[in-house]
Design a protein around this motif. Structure first.
Motif, mmCIF file in Angstrom:
data_model
loop_
_atom_site.group_PDB
_atom_site.id
_atom_site.type_symbol
_atom_site.label_atom_id
_atom_site.label_comp_id
_atom_site.label_asym_id
_atom_site.label_seq_id
_atom_site.Cartn_x
_atom_site.Cartn_y
_atom_site.Cartn_z
ATOM 1 N N SER A 1 0.815 -1.224 0.000
ATOM 2 C CA SER A 1 0.000 0.000 0.000
ATOM 3 C C SER A 1 0.843 1.266 0.000
ATOM 4 C CB SER A 1 -0.916 0.015 1.221
ATOM 5 O OG SER A 1 -1.816 -1.060 1.185
ATOM 6 N N PHE A 2 1.843 1.287 0.861
ATOM 7 C CA PHE A 2 2.605 2.522 1.060
ATOM 8 C C PHE A 2 3.828 2.642 0.158
ATOM 9 C CE2 PHE A 2 0.751 2.037 5.515
ATOM 10 C CZ PHE A 2 -0.370 2.791 5.196
ATOM 11 N N GLU A 3 4.502 1.532 -0.135
ATOM 12 C CA GLU A 3 5.720 1.604 -0.926
ATOM 13 C C GLU A 3 5.479 1.482 -2.430
ATOM 14 O OE1 GLU A 3 8.980 -0.822 0.448
ATOM 15 O OE2 GLU A 3 8.301 -0.637 2.533
ATOM 16 N N PHE A 4 4.480 0.707 -2.822
ATOM 17 C CA PHE A 4 4.263 0.465 -4.243
ATOM 18 C C PHE A 4 3.051 1.209 -4.802
ATOM 19 C CE2 PHE A 4 6.672 -3.202 -2.734
ATOM 20 C CZ PHE A 4 7.733 -3.183 -3.616
ATOM 21 N N LEU A 5 1.989 1.285 -4.049
ATOM 22 C CA LEU A 5 0.775 1.952 -4.540
ATOM 23 C C LEU A 5 0.702 3.420 -4.138
ATOM 24 C CD1 LEU A 5 -1.848 -0.877 -3.882
ATOM 25 C CD2 LEU A 5 -0.629 -0.326 -6.011
ATOM 26 N N ASN A 6 1.603 3.842 -3.252
ATOM 27 C CA ASN A 6 1.672 5.226 -2.803
ATOM 28 C C ASN A 6 0.364 5.713 -2.164
ATOM 29 O OD1 ASN A 6 3.189 7.570 -2.372
ATOM 30 N ND2 ASN A 6 2.337 8.532 -4.197
ATOM 31 N N LEU A 7 -0.310 4.824 -1.451
ATOM 32 C CA LEU A 7 -1.506 5.234 -0.722
ATOM 33 C C LEU A 7 -1.096 6.003 0.521
ATOM 34 C CD1 LEU A 7 -3.658 1.972 -0.963
ATOM 35 C CD2 LEU A 7 -3.868 4.055 -2.331
ATOM 36 N N SER A 8 -1.978 6.857 1.007
ATOM 37 C CA SER A 8 -1.725 7.619 2.228
ATOM 38 C C SER A 8 -2.326 6.947 3.453
ATOM 39 C CB SER A 8 -2.325 9.024 2.112
ATOM 40 O OG SER A 8 -1.674 9.734 1.105
ATOM 41 N N LYS A 9 -3.352 6.114 3.211
ATOM 42 C CA LYS A 9 -4.061 5.512 4.343
ATOM 43 C C LYS A 9 -4.704 4.197 3.925
ATOM 44 C CE LYS A 9 -7.849 6.442 7.536
ATOM 45 N NZ LYS A 9 -8.757 7.468 8.050
ATOM 46 N N ILE A 10 -4.652 3.228 4.839
ATOM 47 C CA ILE A 10 -5.468 2.027 4.711
ATOM 48 C C ILE A 10 -6.289 1.921 5.991
ATOM 49 C CG2 ILE A 10 -4.041 0.807 3.034
ATOM 50 C CD1 ILE A 10 -2.705 -0.711 5.282
ATOM 51 N N TYR A 11 -7.476 1.353 5.872
ATOM 52 C CA TYR A 11 -8.388 1.332 7.019
ATOM 53 C C TYR A 11 -9.213 0.051 7.036
ATOM 54 C CZ TYR A 11 -11.978 2.643 3.632
ATOM 55 O OH TYR A 11 -12.820 2.655 2.555
ATOM 56 N N THR A 12 -9.845 -0.201 8.173
ATOM 57 C CA THR A 12 -10.691 -1.379 8.327
ATOM 58 C C THR A 12 -11.961 -1.020 9.092
ATOM 59 O OG1 THR A 12 -9.816 -2.077 10.477
ATOM 60 C CG2 THR A 12 -8.662 -2.884 8.519
ATOM 61 N N GLU A 13 -12.972 -1.840 8.891
ATOM 62 C CA GLU A 13 -14.177 -1.802 9.721
ATOM 63 C C GLU A 13 -14.314 -3.189 10.336
ATOM 64 O OE1 GLU A 13 -19.037 -1.356 9.495
ATOM 65 O OE2 GLU A 13 -17.852 -0.950 7.709
ATOM 66 N N THR A 14 -14.401 -3.254 11.668
ATOM 67 C CA THR A 14 -14.473 -4.525 12.380
ATOM 68 C C THR A 14 -15.615 -4.494 13.378
ATOM 69 O OG1 THR A 14 -12.052 -4.654 12.255
ATOM 70 C CG2 THR A 14 -13.144 -6.161 13.770
ATOM 71 N N PHE A 15 -16.402 -5.549 13.411
ATOM 72 C CA PHE A 15 -17.482 -5.624 14.391
ATOM 73 C C PHE A 15 -16.904 -5.792 15.788
ATOM 74 C CE2 PHE A 15 -19.704 -7.784 10.643
ATOM 75 C CZ PHE A 15 -20.057 -6.565 10.091
ATOM 76 N N ASP A 16 -17.522 -5.145 16.749
ATOM 77 C CA ASP A 16 -17.012 -5.113 18.124
ATOM 78 C C ASP A 16 -17.261 -6.421 18.892
ATOM 79 O OD1 ASP A 16 -15.705 -4.029 20.276
ATOM 80 O OD2 ASP A 16 -17.446 -2.944 21.033
ATOM 81 N N ILE A 17 -17.371 -7.516 18.172
ATOM 82 C CA ILE A 17 -17.479 -8.835 18.805
ATOM 83 C C ILE A 17 -16.239 -9.669 18.469
ATOM 84 C CG2 ILE A 17 -19.999 -8.898 18.897
ATOM 85 C CD1 ILE A 17 -19.924 -10.570 16.281
ATOM 86 N N ARG A 18 -15.198 -8.998 17.950
ATOM 87 C CA ARG A 18 -13.979 -9.679 17.511
ATOM 88 C C ARG A 18 -12.750 -9.122 18.231
ATOM 89 N NH1 ARG A 18 -13.560 -9.826 11.287
ATOM 90 N NH2 ARG A 18 -12.271 -11.621 11.789
ATOM 91 N N PRO A 19 -12.631 -9.347 19.541
ATOM 92 C CA PRO A 19 -11.524 -8.747 20.299
ATOM 93 C C PRO A 19 -10.135 -9.190 19.828
ATOM 94 C CG PRO A 19 -12.716 -10.335 21.654
ATOM 95 C CD PRO A 19 -13.514 -10.145 20.390
ATOM 96 N N LEU A 20 -9.968 -10.429 19.414
ATOM 97 C CA LEU A 20 -8.655 -10.880 18.939
ATOM 98 C C LEU A 20 -8.276 -10.134 17.661
ATOM 99 C CD1 LEU A 20 -6.163 -12.691 19.024
ATOM 100 C CD2 LEU A 20 -7.513 -14.448 17.818
ATOM 101 N N HIS A 21 -9.197 -10.043 16.732
ATOM 102 C CA HIS A 21 -8.951 -9.336 15.465
ATOM 103 C C HIS A 21 -8.561 -7.883 15.731
ATOM 104 C CE1 HIS A 21 -9.593 -9.024 11.073
ATOM 105 N NE2 HIS A 21 -10.001 -7.796 11.331
ATOM 106 N N ILE A 22 -9.284 -7.240 16.638
ATOM 107 C CA ILE A 22 -9.023 -5.841 16.982
ATOM 108 C C ILE A 22 -7.640 -5.691 17.610
ATOM 109 C CG2 ILE A 22 -9.762 -3.942 18.492
ATOM 110 C CD1 ILE A 22 -12.689 -5.115 18.005
ATOM 111 N N SER A 23 -7.286 -6.598 18.517
ATOM 112 C CA SER A 23 -5.973 -6.499 19.166
ATOM 113 C C SER A 23 -4.840 -6.694 18.167
ATOM 114 C CB SER A 23 -5.852 -7.504 20.320
ATOM 115 O OG SER A 23 -5.725 -8.830 19.848
ATOM 116 N N ILE A 24 -5.032 -7.563 17.173
ATOM 117 C CA ILE A 24 -4.002 -7.782 16.152
ATOM 118 C C ILE A 24 -3.845 -6.525 15.300
ATOM 119 C CG2 ILE A 24 -3.333 -9.151 14.140
ATOM 120 C CD1 ILE A 24 -4.958 -11.491 15.479
ATOM 121 N N LEU A 25 -4.964 -5.908 14.915
ATOM 122 C CA LEU A 25 -4.888 -4.654 14.166
ATOM 123 C C LEU A 25 -4.063 -3.625 14.931
ATOM 124 C CD1 LEU A 25 -8.559 -4.227 12.899
ATOM 125 C CD2 LEU A 25 -6.524 -4.466 11.463
#
Length: 108
Positions: free
Chosen positions: A48-72
């Motif tokens: 995203s940052f080195e090859f596509l030159n994007l400024s931001k990547i983002y996610t939407e996660t449901f608040d029933i996924r604590p492991l997923h959120i902690s990894i992010l």
């Protein structure tokens, strides 16, 4: 085993949403899920940052996924907002959490 990538790419705004879906076998093994998702995020940030030159990547996660959120969050994604009662899952109103990772915080 699954798939992942960038979706909803906005070239004009230099941003994209991160999508990541894996098999139930991987999802149910905490250590394997954490290592697989972390590796995916590392690769996705590099592309995203080195090859596509994007400024931001983002996610939407449901608040029933604590492991997923902690990894992010361990991988440089910061909580940017909470959408209250945004989805209904099994009859329950669930919040969605928005996390973002900025190129400015990524070390090339």
């Amino acid at each position: 085993i699954g798939y992942g990538g960038l979706v909803h790419i906005s070239w004009e705004n230099k941003r994209a949403e991160v999508s990541f879906v894996v098999s139930e076998d991987i999802r149910n093994d905490k250590n394997l899920y954490e290592s697989t998702f972390s590796d995916f995020l590392t690769i996705t940030k590099k592309i995203s940052f080195e090859f596509l030159n994007l400024s931001k990547i983002y996610t939407e996660t449901f608040d029933i996924r604590p492991l997923h959120i902690s990894i992010l969050e361990k991988n440089g994604f910061n909580l940017e907002g909470r959408l209250i009662s945004h989805v209904i899952i099994n009859g329950d109103e669930i919040d969605s959490l928005m996390h973002g990772c900025l190129r400015a915080n990524y070390e090339i």
